[in-house]
Design an enzyme around this catalytic site. Structure first.
Site, PDB file in Angstrom:
ATOM      1  N   ALA A   1      17.461   2.469  -7.314  1.00 50.03           N
ATOM      2  CA  ALA A   1      17.117   3.422  -8.374  1.00 50.03           C
ATOM      3  C   ALA A   1      15.855   4.224  -8.041  1.00 50.03           C
ATOM      4  CB  ALA A   1      16.922   2.672  -9.679  1.00 50.03           C
ATOM      5  N   LYS A   2      15.008   3.672  -7.179  1.00 47.52           N
ATOM      6  CA  LYS A   2      13.754   4.317  -6.758  1.00 47.52           C
ATOM      7  C   LYS A   2      12.956   4.788  -7.970  1.00 47.52           C
ATOM      8  CE  LYS A   2      15.815   5.469  -2.308  1.00 47.52           C
ATOM      9  NZ  LYS A   2      17.260   5.216  -2.567  1.00 47.52           N
TER      10      LYS A   2
END
Ligand SMILES: O=c1ccn([C@@H]2O[C@H](COP(=O)(O)O)[C@@H](O)[C@H]2O)c(=O)[nH]1
Length: 272
Positions: A95-96
């Site tokens: 998802a960063k």
């Protein structure tokens, strides 16, 4: 999931393969488009065909968010399917994320509590208070971007800051965070030559290593410089496995590609 359990799975399966579920409706076999939920149908078939060859799955959020509510529902079904049918699999929400503490807490709840992922990838740029809310979750793992696989990694990550490359500052500073034992790091397979120095800073941490397959990174080089006594590596391949065929045999073709990597991993593990 504890790191010890993950290591046991790697030894048992002789594999540290992570399969990336970057499911793109423009690339899935045409016959699946008639299904009620083609993204989930694709993921389920890939998982059923490959679970014995890998220890982790990594859906990348972009591929689900791109389809709005339908994508999010397919993601929810995928993680629920993994947790109920293959609870031994380590799950990574790529998802960063990372934001001010108050917001990071909500992201952590979304991925760890609501969806039930074992880990989530986080951008370290906003610092300690953006990362610690994720680290507070017991038996969950925060995978910090250290040295990424893309060319743009050289724009900032390798720049000198106070006499040291920025990615090294990320590794060193993050080790002082509360609950830092829950940290893992992303290092691209295309940056294998940096792994020796990285291991001097974080000798034992697990690394998520994307970039073999479609991006051309070398598994051999990654193992040579990055493997630890407890393996310490999860090597990801997404497109190279899941799009091996776009015919009715897509899941079997994915299993063939996964098997190729698993056999190479078995060889590397037996060199230990
Ligand atoms: O440095 C990074 C961080 C994340 N990724 C992600 O991993 C997969 C790689 O996919 P391939 O098809 O095997 O190239 C993808 O989800 C990326 O967003 C990365 O490649 N590099």
């Amino acid at each position: 999931m504890t790191t010890q359990f993950l290591v046991e799975q790697i030894r048992k399966k002789e594999s540290f393969l992570c399969i990336g579920l970057d499911t793109d409706l423009d690339k899935v076999p045409e016959h699946l488009l008639e299904e009620e939920d083609p993204i989930f149908a694709f993921n389920k078939a890939i998982i059923d065909a490959t679970h014995h060859l890998c220890v982790a799955y990594k859906p990348n959020m972009a591929f689900y968010e791109a389809y709005g509510i339908k994508g999010w529902k397919a993601l929810e079904k995928t993680i629920t399917y993994l947790n109920s049918h293959y609870p031994e699999q380590f799950t990574i929400a790529d998802a960063k994320r990372g934001d001010i503490g108050n917001t990071s807490t909500r992201y952590a709840k979304a991925f760890f509590e609501d969806l039930g992922f074992d880990s989530v990838t986080i951008a370290p740029y906003m610092g300690k208070d953006s990362v610690e809310p994720f680290l507070a979750f017991k038996e969950k793992h925060t995978i910090l971007l250290a040295l990424t696989s893309n060319l743009g990694a050289f724009d900032f990550q390798t720049k000198m800051v106070d006499g040291k490359e920025l990615y090294k500052q990320v590794l060193e500073t993050s080790q002082t965070y509360e609950n830092s034992e829950n940290l893992m790091y992303v290092v691209g397979a295309t940056k294998a030559e940096f792994l020796k120095e990285i291991r001097n800073i974080i000798p034992d941490s697990f690394l998520l290593v994307p970039g073999v397959g479609a991006q051309g990174g070398s598994l051999k080089e990654v193992c040579k410089y990055g493997m630890t006594k407890d393996i310490g590596l999860l090597v990801n391949s997404s497109r190279g496995i899941i799009y091996a065929s776009n015919g009715v045999d897509f899941a079997q073709a994915a299993a063939v590609k996964a098997k190729e990597l698993q056999l190479q991993m078995r060889m590397e593990l037996n060199k230990e």
